[in-house]
Enzyme design. Structure first.
Site, mmCIF file in Angstrom:
data_model
loop_
_atom_site.group_PDB
_atom_site.id
_atom_site.type_symbol
_atom_site.label_atom_id
_atom_site.label_comp_id
_atom_site.label_asym_id
_atom_site.label_seq_id
_atom_site.Cartn_x
_atom_site.Cartn_y
_atom_site.Cartn_z
ATOM 1 N N HIS A 1 1.737 3.147 0.713
ATOM 2 C CA HIS A 1 2.190 1.791 0.400
ATOM 3 C C HIS A 1 1.039 0.777 0.522
ATOM 4 O O HIS A 1 0.849 -0.063 -0.361
ATOM 5 C CB HIS A 1 3.345 1.437 1.348
ATOM 6 C CG HIS A 1 3.887 0.054 1.193
ATOM 7 N ND1 HIS A 1 5.147 -0.211 0.712
ATOM 8 C CD2 HIS A 1 3.336 -1.159 1.463
ATOM 9 C CE1 HIS A 1 5.340 -1.519 0.695
ATOM 10 N NE2 HIS A 1 4.257 -2.116 1.147
ATOM 11 N N GLU A 2 0.281 0.872 1.619
ATOM 12 C CA GLU A 2 -0.790 -0.111 1.856
ATOM 13 C C GLU A 2 -1.954 0.085 0.890
ATOM 14 O O GLU A 2 -2.555 -0.882 0.408
ATOM 15 C CB GLU A 2 -1.279 -0.051 3.306
ATOM 16 C CG GLU A 2 -0.219 -0.325 4.368
ATOM 17 C CD GLU A 2 0.637 -1.547 4.111
ATOM 18 O OE1 GLU A 2 0.145 -2.521 3.512
ATOM 19 O OE2 GLU A 2 1.827 -1.517 4.489
ATOM 20 N N GLN B 1 -2.491 -9.058 1.061
ATOM 21 C CA GLN B 1 -1.254 -9.751 1.474
ATOM 22 C C GLN B 1 -1.549 -11.021 2.265
ATOM 23 O O GLN B 1 -0.674 -11.875 2.397
ATOM 24 C CB GLN B 1 -0.369 -8.836 2.318
ATOM 25 C CG GLN B 1 0.287 -7.722 1.522
ATOM 26 C CD GLN B 1 1.177 -6.887 2.419
ATOM 27 O OE1 GLN B 1 0.697 -6.024 3.139
ATOM 28 N NE2 GLN B 1 2.469 -7.151 2.396
ATOM 29 N N HIS C 1 -1.335 -1.484 -2.342
ATOM 30 C CA HIS C 1 -1.595 -2.932 -2.346
ATOM 31 C C HIS C 1 -3.031 -3.231 -2.779
ATOM 32 O O HIS C 1 -3.294 -4.248 -3.433
ATOM 33 C CB HIS C 1 -1.400 -3.517 -0.940
ATOM 34 C CG HIS C 1 0.002 -3.941 -0.633
ATOM 35 N ND1 HIS C 1 0.663 -4.912 -1.346
ATOM 36 C CD2 HIS C 1 0.870 -3.556 0.340
ATOM 37 C CE1 HIS C 1 1.881 -5.100 -0.828
ATOM 38 N NE2 HIS C 1 2.022 -4.277 0.200
ATOM 39 N N GLY D 1 2.816 -1.899 8.374
ATOM 40 C CA GLY D 1 1.498 -1.923 7.773
ATOM 41 C C GLY D 1 1.238 -3.246 7.087
ATOM 42 O O GLY D 1 2.172 -4.002 6.787
ATOM 43 N N CYS E 1 8.592 -4.216 2.468
ATOM 44 C CA CYS E 1 7.245 -4.806 2.427
ATOM 45 C C CYS E 1 7.323 -6.212 3.020
ATOM 46 O O CYS E 1 8.281 -6.937 2.745
ATOM 47 C CB CYS E 1 6.780 -4.872 0.976
ATOM 48 S SG CYS E 1 5.160 -5.614 0.754
ATOM 49 N N LEU E 2 6.321 -6.585 3.808
ATOM 50 C CA LEU E 2 6.328 -7.917 4.417
ATOM 51 C C LEU E 2 6.217 -9.025 3.362
ATOM 52 O O LEU E 2 6.542 -10.173 3.643
ATOM 53 C CB LEU E 2 5.190 -8.041 5.441
ATOM 54 C CG LEU E 2 5.340 -7.168 6.698
ATOM 55 C CD1 LEU E 2 4.094 -7.272 7.572
ATOM 56 C CD2 LEU E 2 6.589 -7.543 7.495
HETATM 57 NI NI NI Z 1 3.665 -4.070 1.493
#
Ligand code: NI
Length: 169
Positions: free
Chosen positions: A138-139, A51, A142, A46, A96-97
């Protein structure tokens, strides 16, 4: 389409609250197209607009439970998403990226239903289970400036990460 740079943990943009989308225009379509390309290149589950430095309520999530011919077809685009129903609980590794190589143990609902708009402004609902439910939470976190490290019961140590990698092989 173009790859966008993924902001890393520590960048203050990741702690800000994103604004809702009110115009479903070319700008949003380009953002979504770029996010898709960026997510696939990063091999993530995701990605949220903040981000990539855009403080708008836009996320994409891979529905890994969906059988498709290409990973791209698993991508769900969610604009102004809201969680409207949750059920059950799952406790497991989350990453997480924006924090490459770091994982923590996070408890999330096992089923999550979201209501969102698609890129053309049409409202829809989507039910995610397991990893998809986790990714929805999670997203959407953000978009409110929250990272999973705030909710992690425990961040994996280098030794625990080695074990995890060993299991994957
Ligand atoms: Ni993330």
């Amino acid at each position: 389409m173009a790859l966008r740079n993924i902001l890393r943990f520590g960048d203050r943009t990741l702690n800000k609250v994103s604004r809702p989308v009110d115009k479903f225009n070319d700008r949003i379509h380009t953002l979504l197209d770029d996010m898709r390309e960026t997510l696939l290149a990063a091999d993530g589950v995701g990605l949220a607009a903040p981000q990539v430095g855009v403080l708008r309520r836009v996320v994409i999530v891979m529905d890994t439970n969906k059988e498709t011919e290409t990973p791209e077809e698993q991508i769900i685009e969610l604009i102004n998403p809201e969680i409207i129903f949750t059920d059950g609980e799952q406790t497991g590794n989350e990453g997480c990226l924006s924090l490459p190589g770091e994982y923590g143990i996070v408890t999330r609902p096992n089923v999550v239903k979201v209501r969102a708009f698609d890129r053309y402004g049409k409202e829809f609902e989507y039910l995610g289970e397991g990893l998809t439910a986790r990714a929805f939470c999670h997203e959407i976190d953000h978009l409110d400036g929250h990272l999973f490290t705030e909710f992690a019961e425990h961040m994996l140590t280098p030794e625990e990460l080695d074990e995890l990698e060993g299991r994957d092989e």
